[in-house]
Design a protein around this motif. Structure first.
Motif, mmCIF file in Angstrom:
data_model
loop_
_atom_site.group_PDB
_atom_site.id
_atom_site.type_symbol
_atom_site.label_atom_id
_atom_site.label_comp_id
_atom_site.label_asym_id
_atom_site.label_seq_id
_atom_site.Cartn_x
_atom_site.Cartn_y
_atom_site.Cartn_z
ATOM 1 N N GLY A 111 -3.587 8.205 -14.829
ATOM 2 C CA GLY A 111 -4.638 7.698 -13.978
ATOM 3 C C GLY A 111 -5.197 6.388 -14.503
ATOM 4 O O GLY A 111 -4.878 5.948 -15.610
ATOM 5 N N GLY A 112 -6.045 5.758 -13.701
ATOM 6 C CA GLY A 112 -6.650 4.505 -14.123
ATOM 7 C C GLY A 112 -7.374 3.852 -12.971
ATOM 8 O O GLY A 112 -7.602 4.477 -11.930
ATOM 9 N N SER A 113 -7.729 2.592 -13.178
ATOM 10 C CA SER A 113 -8.434 1.812 -12.161
ATOM 11 C C SER A 113 -7.521 0.722 -11.635
ATOM 12 O O SER A 113 -6.953 -0.037 -12.427
ATOM 13 C CB SER A 113 -9.701 1.196 -12.748
ATOM 14 N N VAL A 114 -7.401 0.654 -10.315
ATOM 15 C CA VAL A 114 -6.568 -0.364 -9.686
ATOM 16 C C VAL A 114 -7.294 -0.932 -8.476
ATOM 17 O O VAL A 114 -8.253 -0.333 -7.980
ATOM 18 C CB VAL A 114 -5.202 0.187 -9.235
ATOM 19 N N GLN A 115 -6.816 -2.043 -8.012
ATOM 20 C CA GLN A 115 -7.376 -2.631 -6.808
ATOM 21 C C GLN A 115 -6.628 -2.117 -5.581
ATOM 22 O O GLN A 115 -5.523 -1.563 -5.681
ATOM 23 C CB GLN A 115 -7.302 -4.150 -6.878
ATOM 24 N N VAL A 116 -7.241 -2.306 -4.450
ATOM 25 C CA VAL A 116 -6.629 -1.889 -3.185
ATOM 26 C C VAL A 116 -5.217 -2.474 -3.071
ATOM 27 O O VAL A 116 -5.001 -3.649 -3.368
ATOM 28 C CB VAL A 116 -7.490 -2.346 -1.989
ATOM 29 N N GLY A 117 -4.291 -1.624 -2.663
ATOM 30 C CA GLY A 117 -2.902 -2.044 -2.532
ATOM 31 C C GLY A 117 -2.085 -1.869 -3.795
ATOM 32 O O GLY A 117 -0.861 -2.059 -3.772
ATOM 33 N N GLY A 118 -2.747 -1.493 -4.880
ATOM 34 C CA GLY A 118 -2.045 -1.318 -6.147
ATOM 35 C C GLY A 118 -1.292 -0.003 -6.221
ATOM 36 O O GLY A 118 -1.304 0.803 -5.282
ATOM 37 N N SER A 119 -0.655 0.207 -7.366
ATOM 38 C CA SER A 119 0.162 1.401 -7.572
ATOM 39 C C SER A 119 -0.163 2.051 -8.910
ATOM 40 O O SER A 119 -0.573 1.375 -9.864
ATOM 41 C CB SER A 119 1.647 1.041 -7.552
ATOM 42 N N LEU A 120 0.034 3.353 -8.947
ATOM 43 C CA LEU A 120 -0.070 4.121 -10.177
ATOM 44 C C LEU A 120 0.983 5.215 -10.142
ATOM 45 O O LEU A 120 1.366 5.686 -9.067
ATOM 46 C CB LEU A 120 -1.456 4.765 -10.331
ATOM 47 N N ARG A 121 1.393 5.642 -11.316
ATOM 48 C CA ARG A 121 2.327 6.759 -11.414
ATOM 49 C C ARG A 121 1.703 7.828 -12.297
ATOM 50 O O ARG A 121 1.482 7.589 -13.492
ATOM 51 C CB ARG A 121 3.656 6.319 -11.997
#
Length: 114
Positions: free
Chosen positions: A8-18
């Motif tokens: 998990g983490g912090s991302v901006q709109v449109g970003g990705s996480l795995r």
């Protein structure tokens, strides 16, 4: 069996996480047949189903179809959730769950900001 979620983490709109969920103590023959799922809980809301996978068959909540992909590596006893095109409403604590072992992981926070 214990489940450990991470990624998990912090991302901006449109970003990705795995996200990754590791099952410790699981026997390969049992784990490979086990339905594994991801759920999430946003502040003030109930925990909701996101996706699950069993013997290669996958199911998704309508709000993540086309954006999230669940997969698994039975040899590694891991389940993954690839999340693309993230939206602010995806902000939540994400939990993995083993249906067969009836256990939950501790959760990993995902925050999407605009």
């Amino acid at each position: 069996v214990q489940l450990q979620a991470s990624g998990g983490g912090s991302v901006q709109v449109g970003g990705s996480l795995r996200l990754s969920c590791a099952a410790s103590g699981a026997i390969l023959s049992v784990f490979s047949l086990n339905s594994m799922g991801w759920y999430r809980q946003a502040p003030g809301k109930e925990r909701e189903f996101v996706a699950d996978i069993e013997s290669g068959a996958t199911n998704y909540a309508d709000f993540v179809k086309g954006r999230f992909t669940i997969s698994r590596d039975n040899v590694k006893r891991r389940v993954y959730l690839q999340m693309n095109d993230l939206k602010p409403e995806d902000t939540a604590v994400y939990y993995c769950r083993s249906a067969g072992y009836n256990v939950w992981g501790q959760g990993t926070q995902v925050t999407v900001s605009s």
